[in-house]
Design an enzyme around this catalytic site. Structure first.
Site, PDB file in Angstrom:
ATOM      1  N   HIS A 129      -5.239 -14.456   9.872  1.00 52.40           N
ATOM      2  CA  HIS A 129      -4.355 -13.306   9.742  1.00 52.40           C
ATOM      3  C   HIS A 129      -4.960 -12.019  10.319  1.00 52.40           C
ATOM      4  O   HIS A 129      -4.448 -10.931  10.059  1.00 52.40           O
ATOM      5  CB  HIS A 129      -3.977 -13.100   8.276  1.00 52.40           C
ATOM      6  CG  HIS A 129      -3.320 -14.297   7.658  1.00 52.40           C
ATOM      7  ND1 HIS A 129      -2.085 -14.762   8.058  1.00 52.40           N
ATOM      8  CD2 HIS A 129      -3.753 -15.144   6.672  1.00 52.40           C
ATOM      9  CE1 HIS A 129      -1.770 -15.834   7.346  1.00 52.40           C
ATOM     10  NE2 HIS A 129      -2.751 -16.083   6.504  1.00 52.40           N
ATOM     11  N   PRO A 160       0.824  -1.207   0.000  1.00 54.10           N
ATOM     12  CA  PRO A 160       0.000   0.000   0.000  1.00 54.10           C
ATOM     13  C   PRO A 160       0.862   1.261   0.000  1.00 54.10           C
ATOM     14  O   PRO A 160       1.775   1.397   0.810  1.00 54.10           O
ATOM     15  CB  PRO A 160      -0.791  -0.124   1.303  1.00 54.10           C
ATOM     16  CG  PRO A 160      -0.820  -1.588   1.596  1.00 54.10           C
ATOM     17  CD  PRO A 160       0.502  -2.101   1.111  1.00 54.10           C
ATOM     18  N   GLU A 161       0.563   2.160  -0.945  1.00 54.49           N
ATOM     19  CA  GLU A 161       1.283   3.423  -1.025  1.00 54.49           C
ATOM     20  C   GLU A 161       0.338   4.552  -0.593  1.00 54.49           C
ATOM     21  O   GLU A 161      -0.735   4.292  -0.044  1.00 54.49           O
ATOM     22  CB  GLU A 161       1.796   3.632  -2.448  1.00 54.49           C
ATOM     23  CG  GLU A 161       2.734   2.539  -2.935  1.00 54.49           C
ATOM     24  CD  GLU A 161       4.080   2.514  -2.223  1.00 54.49           C
ATOM     25  OE1 GLU A 161       4.389   3.489  -1.503  1.00 54.49           O
ATOM     26  OE2 GLU A 161       4.808   1.532  -2.371  1.00 54.49           O
ATOM     27  N   ARG A 214      22.055  17.279  -7.256  1.00 56.96           N
ATOM     28  CA  ARG A 214      21.869  15.835  -7.048  1.00 56.96           C
ATOM     29  C   ARG A 214      22.071  15.083  -8.356  1.00 56.96           C
ATOM     30  O   ARG A 214      21.334  15.283  -9.316  1.00 56.96           O
ATOM     31  CB  ARG A 214      20.477  15.537  -6.480  1.00 56.96           C
ATOM     32  CG  ARG A 214      20.254  16.119  -5.075  1.00 56.96           C
ATOM     33  CD  ARG A 214      18.826  15.836  -4.639  1.00 56.96           C
ATOM     34  NE  ARG A 214      18.510  16.471  -3.381  1.00 56.96           N
ATOM     35  CZ  ARG A 214      18.429  15.839  -2.209  1.00 56.96           C
ATOM     36  NH1 ARG A 214      18.657  14.540  -2.156  1.00 56.96           N
ATOM     37  NH2 ARG A 214      18.117  16.490  -1.102  1.00 56.96           N
ATOM     38  N   ARG A 251       1.423 -10.949   5.678  1.00 59.37           N
ATOM     39  CA  ARG A 251       2.884 -11.051   5.735  1.00 59.37           C
ATOM     40  C   ARG A 251       3.485 -10.490   7.027  1.00 59.37           C
ATOM     41  O   ARG A 251       4.680 -10.642   7.271  1.00 59.37           O
ATOM     42  CB  ARG A 251       3.492 -10.334   4.524  1.00 59.37           C
ATOM     43  CG  ARG A 251       3.015 -10.900   3.201  1.00 59.37           C
ATOM     44  CD  ARG A 251       3.764 -10.288   2.041  1.00 59.37           C
ATOM     45  NE  ARG A 251       3.218 -10.685   0.759  1.00 59.37           N
ATOM     46  CZ  ARG A 251       3.725 -10.340  -0.413  1.00 59.37           C
ATOM     47  NH1 ARG A 251       4.796  -9.561  -0.466  1.00 59.37           N
ATOM     48  NH2 ARG A 251       3.172 -10.743  -1.538  1.00 59.37           N
TER      49      ARG A 251
END
Length: 285
Positions: free
Chosen positions: A91, A2-3, A152, A110
């Site tokens: 879970h 998930p972002e 950079r 997980r």
């Protein structure tokens, strides 16, 4: 994993269902997540009221009068609010039970997620204090990107995925934003033009906003609190489309691995930067 759009979708899905509710207990069936779940939550939380639900980067912050619960969904975690008693599955590791009988249930196959507690100011917390600006905030703009990239030499994809530079731009959204900006993932950040900085900021903001509107992106594990997948996967231009024609120009999309993450590139729309040749000194005869 998930972002930002998936975490924002989760935040919006739970906040109206748990805000202003009093906690009765927390049931911890599995405390070995990315970091151990603090045992003291069992004594701290009962009687407290959830005052607000915020998001910082990929962290959900549940505010109470004496501190915050910090939740990270890890790679496969998701939250849902249950209004009736449903037996916990294999879970389902944590239930935050409220006075009205509902509960916030955390599932994580997980177990790379986290449930932590802090009674200190959030800006001082080790996991939050070094985070970069939010991409949908006014702080993230073309001037910020232009000024921050001038020295950079790192590849621009690596930079925008660095949470110390900018939070929440995961691999899917980095690929999409770079494609829509016409920028190759390996282009050195310092070589971006001002126009490219303006385009990239615009596309990052638009891609993330569109993903939030679609409930995020579900490739495998993510589900919203309502149990629905994210539908932004249907809007992807390049991510996961290797060996398929570019939707803009028809060139075949290429897949490469950069910094241990998959990059999807249209060679025509995102030309690879040419390497600069070193100057040759003139020799006197």
């Amino acid at each position: 994993m998930p972002e930002l759009p998936e975490v924002e979708t989760t935040k919006r899905g739970i906040e109206n269902q748990i805000c202003h509710k009093r906690i009765v207990e927390i049931q911890i069936r599995q405390n070995q997540l990315r970091w151990p779940v603090p045992a003291e939550l069992k004594t701290i939380l009962p009687g407290l009221v959830i005052e607000s639900v915020k998001r910082r980067g990929k962290y959900l912050l549940l505010k109470t009068s004496v501190g915050h619960i910090l939740i990270h969904l890890g790679m496969s975690g998701h939250l849902r609010v249950l209004t009736q008693s449903i037996p916990a599955g294999k879970h389902d590791h944590i239930d935050l039970v409220f006075e009205d009988g509902s509960c916030l249930r955390y599932q994580d196959t997980r177990r790379f997620g986290a449930w932590l507690w802090t009674d200190q100011p959030l800006e001082h917390h080790a996991l939050l204090k070094k985070l970069g600006p939010e991409p949908l905030s006014d702080e993230f703009n073309s001037d910020y990107l232009w000024q921050a990239t001038r020295t950079r030499n790192t590849a621009i994809k690596s930079l925008i995925m660095n949470s110390h530079f900018l939070v929440g731009v995961g691999n899917i959204y980095a690929n999409e934003s770079l494609f829509l900006s016409g920028v190759h993932p390996l282009k050195p950040a310092k070589d971006l033009t001002l126009l490219e900085c303006e385009k990239l900021v615009t596309q990052i903001r638009q891609v993330l906003s569109a993903a939030i509107d679609q409930g995020g992106t579900t490739l495998k594990d993510f589900l919203s609190p309502s149990g629905r997948p994210g539908y932004f996967v249907q809007k992807l231009f390049v991510y996961g489309r290797a060996d398929q024609p570019c939707l803009n120009c028809g060139t075949i999309i290429e897949r490469a691995v950069h910094f241990q993450r998959a990059s999807y590139i249209c060679p025509t729309c995102q030309p690879l930067p040419k390497k600069r040749r070193p100057r040759q000194e003139k020799t006197s005869k």
